[in-house]
Write an enzyme that holds these catalytic residues in place. Structure first.
Site: not given
Ligand SMILES: NC(=O)C1=CN([C@@H]2O[C@H](COP(=O)(O)OP(=O)(O)OC[C@H]3O[C@@H](n4cnc5c(N)ncnc54)[C@H](O)[C@@H]3O)[C@@H](O)[C@H]2O)C=CC1
Ligand SMILES: C[C@@H](CO)CCC[C@@H](C)[C@H]1CC[C@H]2[C@@H]3[C@H](O)CC4=CC(=O)CC[C@]4(C)[C@H]3CC[C@]12C
Length: 409
Positions: A199, A203
Site C-alpha cells: 500500500y 501510494k
Molecule cells: N482512509 C484513510 O485514513 C486515508 C486514505 N487516504 C487515501 O484517500 C483515498 C480515499 O480513501 P478512502 O476514502 O479511505 O478509501 P475508500 O476505499 O473508502 O474509497 C476508495 C474508492 O475508490 C474506489 N475504487 C477502488 N478501486 C477502483 C477502481 N479500480 N476503479 C474505480 N474506483 C475504484 C472504491 O470503490 C472506493 O469508492 C485513497 O486514495 C487513499 O489512499 C490517504 C490517507 C489516509
Molecule cells: C494494533 C491494534 C490494537 O488495537 C491497532 C491497529 C490499528 C490499525 C488498524 C491502524 C493504526 C494506524 C492506521 C493507519 C494510519 O492511520 C495511516 C493510514 C493511511 C492511509 O493512507 C490508509 C489507512 C492507514 C494505513 C491506516 C490503516 C489502519 C491503521 C494501520
C-alpha cells in the site's frame, strides 16, 4: 475561470463522498460533477435534483478508455480512487494495478511481497533531497498493462483537462520500516521513506507519477497542473475501521483493551477538513499554478495529538465503550508474535478463506510508531483554514457512531 466541471474518480468512497458533498455545497461555480467509481452508492440519487448536473459513472480506473470518457470536458479532476488495503485482502499486484500503473518503470521501495526478486532502493523525502528513481525490471506478462493513476494522468493529457488533484497519503513518507518517529514534521522534514508494504509503495509511486506529470502539455497545448494532498489517518462519518472497533468493543462487553502505549502519537485529520482542502486546491490551482503546481501538502487540522487508541476513544467513550489499561495489557513481544502468527495464518488459509484481521506486522508497526505533522504550508500557499473545529469534528463523528449503533440494533 467561469463555470467549472469537475471529475471525481473514487467519489463513492469514504473520503470521496465527503469531497462530492463539499463540492456541491461550497463551490458556487460548479456546473457539472462527474462521479466515477467501481461501486456507485445509492446516496447519489439524492444529489441529482440540485442545480449542478451530477453524473454517476460506474467504471474502473484500470480501464483507460473508461477513465478518458469520464474525464473528457472537465476542468479539474480530483482523484480519490484507490485500493486502501493494509490487511492483506487484495493481492499486491491488484493494489499496484489500481493505485499506480502497470509494472513499475520506476520504483521507490523494496517490496518483497510485490515485485520482489530483489529489494529495490528506497527514496529519501524532505529538504528537496529526492533520490533519482531507479529503473525497475521488465514486467512479467501477467502484469501488462494495468494502469490506475497513470490512466487518470493520461486521460487529463489526452482530453485537455488542465488541473489534477491527487489524494496521496502520509504513508508515502512513513512510518518507515525502521520505526523512526516523525514528530510534528512538515513537508520539508527529512525522513528516510523506506517501505516494504504494497500500500505505501503504491501510494509513493502514484504520487511521484502525479508530481512528475506537472507541466506536461495537455491537449490544446496548455500545461497540466498537478498537486498531491497527504492526509494522515482520516476519521469521521463513514470511517469503516472506527465502525469495526466499535463493534469489537460491543462484542467484548463494552470494553477495548489497550495494546499501544499512550505515548505513541498518531496524526489524525477530520474527513470534512480533508474534503475542504481538496475543494480549495481544486479552486486555487488555476490562479496559483506556479506556486502550487508539483507541490505536496499534508492535510491537517486542529485534531489533538494522541495515540491511535486514545484518539478513537474520544468518540467511542461517549458511545459507552471504555479502554481498559493505562499501559498495554500485553507485552510488545507478544503482540509482535501474534501479528506474525496472523500473517502466517493468512498465508496458510489463503487457498480456503480470506483471513484478514486488524492486527498484522504492518498495522502493528504503523500504530506503534509516532507520526504527527505540524505545518502551515496549505495555509501559506492557498489560504487553507480547517472548516470544522475539533469540537465540531468530534461531535459529528460521535453522532455518526451513535447512528451506527442504532442502525445495527
Ligand atoms: N482512509 C484513510 O485514513 C486515508 C486514505 N487516504 C487515501 O484517500 C483515498 C480515499 O480513501 P478512502 O476514502 O479511505 O478509501 P475508500 O476505499 O473508502 O474509497 C476508495 C474508492 O475508490 C474506489 N475504487 C477502488 N478501486 C477502483 C477502481 N479500480 N476503479 C474505480 N474506483 C475504484 C472504491 O470503490 C472506493 O469508492 C485513497 O486514495 C487513499 O489512499 C490517504 C490517507 C489516509
Ligand atoms: C494494533 C491494534 C490494537 O488495537 C491497532 C491497529 C490499528 C490499525 C488498524 C491502524 C493504526 C494506524 C492506521 C493507519 C494510519 O492511520 C495511516 C493510514 C493511511 C492511509 O493512507 C490508509 C489507512 C492507514 C494505513 C491506516 C490503516 C489502519 C491503521 C494501520
Amino acid at each position: 475561470m467561469g463555470q467549472v466541471a469537475a471529475g471525481n474518480p473514487g467519489g463513492c468512497g469514504f473520503l470521496g463522498e465527503h469531497v462530492v458533498r463539499m463540492l456541491l455545497q461550497r463551490e458556487p461555480r460548479l456546473c457539472e460533477l462527474r462521479i466515477f467509481d467501481l461501486h456507485l452508492g445509492p446516496w447519489l440519487d439524492e444529489l441529482k435534483t440540485g442545480p449542478v448536473r451530477v453524473t454517476a459513472i460506474q467504471g474502473d480506473v484500470t480501464q483507460a478508455h473508461e477513465v478518458a470518457a469520464a474525464v473528457a470536458g472537465t476542468h479539474v479532476v480530483i482523484h480519490t480512487a484507490g485500493l486502501v488495503d493494509v490487511f492483506g485482502k487484495a493481492s499486491p499486484e491488484t493494489i499496484h494495478e489500481v493505485n499506480v500503473q502497470g509494472w513499475p518503470s520506476v520504483t521507490c521501495c523494496g517490496s518483497p511481497w510485490t515485485w520482489g526478486r530483489k529489494h529495490m532502493p528506497s527514496s529519501t523525502f524532505g529538504m528537496g533531497r529526492r533520490k533519482k528513481l531507479q529503473l525497475g525490471h521488465s514486467p512479467p506478462p501477467h502484469l501488462l498493462p494495468s494502469p490506475g493513476t497513470q490512466n487518470v494522468i493520461e486521460a487529463c493529457v489526452q482530453t485537455g483537462t488542465q488541473f489534477l488533484v491527487y489524494t496521496s497519503s502520509m504513508e508515502v513518507v512513513g512510518p518507515n520500516v525502521k520505526g523512526h518517529p516523525f514528530y510534528r514534521g512538515n513537508e520539508d522534514t527529512p525522513y528516510e521513506a523506506v517501505h516494504r508494504h504494497p500500500y505505501p509503495c503504491s501510494k509513493a509511486l502514484a504520487e511521484r507519477l502525479v508530481l512528475e506529470a506537472n507541466g506536461r502539455k495537455v491537449r490544446g497545448g496548455l500545461p497540466l497542473v498537478t498537486c498531491a494532498l497527504r492526509p494522515t489517518g482520516i476519521y469521521g462519518e463513514g470511517h469503516q475501521i472506527m465502525r469495526d472497533f466499535y463493534h469489537q468493543g460491543l462484542r467484548l462487553g463494552g470494553r477495548l483493551f489497550r495494546a499501544i502505549p499512550a505515548s505513541v502519537e498518531h496524526g489524525r485529520v477530520y474527513v470534512g477538513n480533508v474534503a475542504w482542502m481538496h475543494v480549495l486546491v481544486a479552486r486555487e490551482l488555476e490562479q496559483r499554478a506556479a506556486l502550487m503546481g508539483g507541490q505536496v501538502y499534508f492535510c491537517y487540522d486542529k485534531s489533538p495529538y494522541k495515540s491511535y487508541e486514545d484518539f478513537n476513544m474520544e468518540f467511542l467513550r461517549p458511545c459507552g465503550l471504555r479502554l481498559v489499561g493505562t499501559r498495554p495489557l500485553l507485552p510488545y513481544w507478544l503482540l509482535v508474535f501474534l501479528a506474525a502468527l496472523n500473517a502466517l495464518l493468512q498465508w496458510l488459509l489463503r487457498p480456503l478463506l480470506l483471513y484478514a484481521p486488524l492486527l498484522n506486522p504492518y498495522t502493528l508497526a504503523v500504530a506503534n510508531t509516532t507520526f504527527t505533522v505540524s505545518t502551515n504550508k496549505a495555509q501559506r500557499h492557498f489560504g487553507y483554514e480547517p472548516l470544522f473545529s475539533w469540537e465540531d469534528s468530534r461531535t459529528r463523528t460521535i453522532r455518526w457512531v451513535q447512528g451506527v449503533e442504532s442502525s445495527s440494533q
